[in-house]
Design an enzyme around this catalytic site. Structure first.
Site, PDB file in Angstrom:
ATOM      1  N   LYS A  16      57.997  38.329   6.060  1.00  0.00           N
ATOM      2  CA  LYS A  16      58.826  38.281   4.992  1.00  0.00           C
ATOM      3  C   LYS A  16      58.636  38.602   3.618  1.00  0.00           C
ATOM      4  CE  LYS A  16      59.692  34.058   6.253  1.00  0.00           C
ATOM      5  NZ  LYS A  16      58.896  34.007   7.284  1.00  0.00           N
ATOM      6  N   HIS A  41      53.204  33.725   2.247  1.00  0.00           N
ATOM      7  CA  HIS A  41      53.809  35.159   2.365  1.00  0.00           C
ATOM      8  C   HIS A  41      52.821  35.952   1.880  1.00  0.00           C
ATOM      9  CE1 HIS A  41      58.263  33.299   2.406  1.00  0.00           C
ATOM     10  NE2 HIS A  41      57.460  33.136   3.407  1.00  0.00           N
ATOM     11  N   GLN A 224      59.167  30.041   6.576  1.00  0.00           N
ATOM     12  CA  GLN A 224      59.097  29.730   8.112  1.00  0.00           C
ATOM     13  C   GLN A 224      60.170  30.505   8.982  1.00  0.00           C
ATOM     14  OE1 GLN A 224      59.147  26.555   6.039  1.00  0.00           O
ATOM     15  NE2 GLN A 224      57.029  26.862   5.946  1.00  0.00           N
TER      16      GLN A 224
END
Length: 424
Positions: A16, A41, A224
């Site tokens: 992401k 991330h 998540q």
């Protein structure tokens, strides 16, 4: 322009961070809506790797304002270390980072209890990161949590902390036979933390809603993945918050009517960290190859990830509860190392095909995955920027995913670098 939500569709670690970084240039604000420093991330810029745990990935764009919303739980040490790391890399955070005054704080007893509880579980451990996330959310919903706004009044903060520590020290002493925590040390540490972060604190709920009223664009970043959602994931092997789309509303204080675009990030295969059901897991050479070539080790914990083939049956469930119409596929380059690729398109349980995704782990642990096999590709053109540049076999793989899910692929990540992206 309202709000776009970027969320993980699987068990986290979908990539992401790269997608948020890619899109951030087109948005005024990037806002993180749940989770804590258990997230990791990763963004790679000109070969330099940035791993962000709390601060939104949009911080790497100089004109983007970043928000840590009220739905997050904040570890002071992790936040300060992250701010210092960015500043040392020449990325200015001041006047660009806003932190909700309603965000809950992770206290020293949360991390200690997290580690001790996990190590002494009589049943199978969850596989928590040990960062205190779960205990912090427990206190939040028990209505004894400490928020950033509580630091404004030293006496009130001390009273709340004393009340909590009385209970936590009793647990630590009686159940785990450990030493009690010192209240004065904790008070001094957190009041010092308050001085450091005071310039960043803001009523972000009002700020974001005003931004929506002013037609500014907001990118909401989840941590998540949907299959780790505390309500809709593989409970109890889940995280302690809602990574699903509804978490964006509660975690930022924005109305659902403001959301006009949802992008689900899908890794081209499946991974999972920690324990819990994982139907397509490959405890064999295929799993070893996915881990090796995908560098599948946790960015937060360093733990090796469990690896398996793409699970479209689980993804269809994720698409249903999140309502995403667009997909960003990541790490598709890892599959160049295989001659054949398998995709799970259904489950069988006790000889019968399942119509819906099971809610109980006993069934999930015993399902038989139904696979479709597709040919792989041996290379990806380095300068591939549009779908037509991709190898025929890769295009068929992407089209297979689109047809099964009934969702459109809009982005394909063909490597770890910021510029290794194909727009569809």
């Amino acid at each position: 322009m309202a709000v776009t939500v970027i969320l993980g569709t699987q068990w986290g670690d979908e990539g992401k961070g790269k997608i948020v970084d890619l899109l951030s240039d087109n948005y005024d604000i990037v806002a993180r809506y749940q989770g804590g420093a258990n997230a990791g991330h990763t963004v790679v810029i000109n070969g330099k790797k940035f791993i962000l745990h709390l601060i939104p990935s949009g911080i790497l764009h100089p004109n983007t304002v970043c928000v840590i919303g009220n739905g997050t739980v904040i570890d002071p040490d992790a936040l300060i270390n992250e701010i210092n790391m960015l500043e040392q890399e020449g990325i200015h955070v001041k006047n660009r980072l806003l932190i909700s005054h309603k965000a809950h704080l992770i206290m020293p007893y949360h991390k200690l209890l997290d580690t001790l509880s996990e190590s002494t579980r009589s049943q199978k451990a969850i596989g928590t990161t040990g960062r205190g996330i779960g205990p912090a959310y427990i206190d939040k919903f028990s209505r004894v949590g400490i928020r950033i706004v509580d630091l404004l009044n030293k006496e009130d903060f001390a009273a709340k902390l004393r009340f909590n520590l009385n209970e936590k020290n009793n647990i630590l002493k009686a159940l785990y036979h450990t030493e009690e925590l010192n209240i004065d040390e904790i008070i001094d540490k957190y009041l010092e933390f308050d001085k450091i972060i005071d310039p960043y604190i803001k009523d972000t709920t009002t700020y974001l809603n005003q931004a929506i009223a002013d037609s500014k664009s907001i990118l909401a970043e989840g941590a998540q993945g949907a299959m780790l959602d505390v309500d809709h994931g593989t409970y109890p092997f889940v995280t302690s918050s809602n990574p699903t789309v509804g978490g964006a509303c509660t975690g930022l204080g924005i109305p659902p009517t403001a959301i006009n675009r949802i992008i689900g990030v899908v890794k081209a295969y499946s991974t999972r960290v920690g324990n819990g059901p994982f139907p397509t897991e490959q405890n064999n050479s295929d799993g070893d190859m996915l881990r090796k070539y995908g560098d599948e080790f946790g960015s937060t914990t360093g733990r090796p990830r469990r690896c398996g083939w793409l699970d479209l049956f689980a993804l269809k469930y994720s698409a249903m509860i999140n309502g995403f119409e667009e997909i960003a596929i990541t790490k598709i380059d890892v599959l160049t190392n295989f001659d054949k690729i398998k995709i799970c398109t259904g489950y069988k349980y006790q000889g019968k095909e399942l119509k819906t995704f099971p809610a109980d782990n006993q069934t999930l642990d015993q399902v038989e995955c139904q696979y479709t096999e597709l040919p792989s590709w041996k290379s990806i053109p380095k300068n591939a920027k549009v779908f037509s540049d991709l190898p025929l076999e890769m295009k068929k793989y992407v089209e297979f995913i689109e047809q099964y899910l009934g969702r459109r692929v809009c982005l394909i990540s063909t490597g770890p670098g910021r510029d290794e992206i194909v727009k569809v």
